[in-house]
Design a protein around this motif. Sequence first.
Motif, PDB file in Angstrom:
ATOM      1  N   PRO A 287       0.803  -1.232   0.000  1.00 39.24           N
ATOM      2  CA  PRO A 287       0.000   0.000   0.000  1.00 39.24           C
ATOM      3  C   PRO A 287       0.832   1.277   0.000  1.00 39.24           C
ATOM      4  CG  PRO A 287      -0.937  -1.602   1.516  1.00 39.24           C
ATOM      5  CD  PRO A 287       0.367  -2.169   1.054  1.00 39.24           C
ATOM      6  N   GLN A 288       1.924   1.309   0.783  1.00 39.86           N
ATOM      7  CA  GLN A 288       2.731   2.521   0.847  1.00 39.86           C
ATOM      8  C   GLN A 288       3.346   2.852  -0.502  1.00 39.86           C
ATOM      9  OE1 GLN A 288       5.927   2.363   3.697  1.00 39.86           O
ATOM     10  NE2 GLN A 288       6.301   4.560   3.613  1.00 39.86           N
ATOM     11  N   LEU A 289       3.847   1.834  -1.222  1.00 41.09           N
ATOM     12  CA  LEU A 289       4.441   2.057  -2.538  1.00 41.09           C
ATOM     13  C   LEU A 289       3.374   2.488  -3.534  1.00 41.09           C
ATOM     14  CD1 LEU A 289       6.841   1.916  -4.486  1.00 41.09           C
ATOM     15  CD2 LEU A 289       6.374  -0.535  -4.771  1.00 41.09           C
ATOM     16  N   ARG A 290       2.215   1.870  -3.467  1.00 41.99           N
ATOM     17  CA  ARG A 290       1.117   2.221  -4.380  1.00 41.99           C
ATOM     18  C   ARG A 290       0.661   3.656  -4.150  1.00 41.99           C
ATOM     19  NH1 ARG A 290      -4.839   0.147  -4.887  1.00 41.99           N
ATOM     20  NH2 ARG A 290      -5.110   0.075  -7.144  1.00 41.99           N
ATOM     21  N   HIS A 291       0.571   4.080  -2.906  1.00 40.73           N
ATOM     22  CA  HIS A 291       0.164   5.449  -2.601  1.00 40.73           C
ATOM     23  C   HIS A 291       1.201   6.461  -3.101  1.00 40.73           C
ATOM     24  CE1 HIS A 291      -3.089   3.695  -0.589  1.00 40.73           C
ATOM     25  NE2 HIS A 291      -2.590   3.612   0.642  1.00 40.73           N
ATOM     26  N   ARG A 292       2.487   6.144  -2.936  1.00 37.90           N
ATOM     27  CA  ARG A 292       3.539   7.042  -3.422  1.00 37.90           C
ATOM     28  C   ARG A 292       3.511   7.140  -4.938  1.00 37.90           C
ATOM     29  NH1 ARG A 292       9.035   5.148  -0.576  1.00 37.90           N
ATOM     30  NH2 ARG A 292       8.191   3.130  -1.213  1.00 37.90           N
TER      31      ARG A 292
END
Length: 332
Positions: A126-131
């Motif tokens: 999720p963190q990579l997708r949000h970035r």
Amino acid sequence: MESGPGRVGSRPGSGPDARRIARGPAQGPRPGHAARWPCPVCRPHVSERAVRVRAAPASPRRLHHPRPPRFEAEKWLESVCGHKPDWAFLVPTQIQQVWDARPRRELRTACSSLRLFLHSSAPCPPQLRHRLAAALGPERVAEYYGTTLYDGTFSPYTSRGAGGSPLPETELRIVDPSRRPVAAGTQGTIEGRSRAGLISHRTDQPCTGRSEWQSVGDLGKRIKDTDHVEVTDVAVPGRAIVAGVKVAVAETHDTLSAHPAVRGCEIRVSPHDRFGSVLSAVVHTEDPALTTSVLRTWCAQRLTPPQRPHAIELRRTAAHDHTTLREGHARL
């Protein structure tokens, strides 16, 4: 064959750039989401179908950039900058490499031509997708789920709720160990079937699907009151996802065990920051002449890069001697 990661697509063209993109094993797509290969075989690309049906229906043709033997973020970015594709397809481990390769501002500029950045193979952290959505814009990011046996789901970043909706002519269901469908919200094994042509065949034959339900062992659940399916786990027992490629651990084990100087071996799967996970091998031998270099050559002749051990530990056993040799990590 499942569509390979590291692909980029562009509008149809007949100039030198288009020809340059089309070189390599995949000689460019044929109309109807199929790739043209040097042999008379039609191999549909499921990720391209997701783009054609859901994201860019007005551009049915795509030119694929040849997939190199080893993904390199800088070369991928150079290709995107040079060819200005409409869409790109990467797996999460490759996205992380691209993210680490350039500052955020440069990434935005390099990917300015992309109308869609599609990720697949494994759930994106999720963190990579949000970035990624923050850098490129949420309307340009989407996730595709599918396998070599059936087509799957398409999920835009901007969609509400979990999971993705099945592509047209695709059916998905969640079943228990007895292959009975389970209630919405209950985790089970994903089974699918597609009426779209996902089976490799000769070009003089029609594209067909399979009518029976099939599975690769992935887990998921159906979202209540919707047609959405959420993928919860792709860690199938006996398999590992290495650099976005699902490999059978037994194949690596059997290949090493087949060497005449090997008396036994164990294969381990370990998490890896760059590749998601990697394989390592502990090899037992009584042959003093056997080296890790010899084993690497043996594997290189028989296995693809993701299947090869990232590290090899050689344990020598003799009547009055027991030594252990360790080797540094290999490059994928």
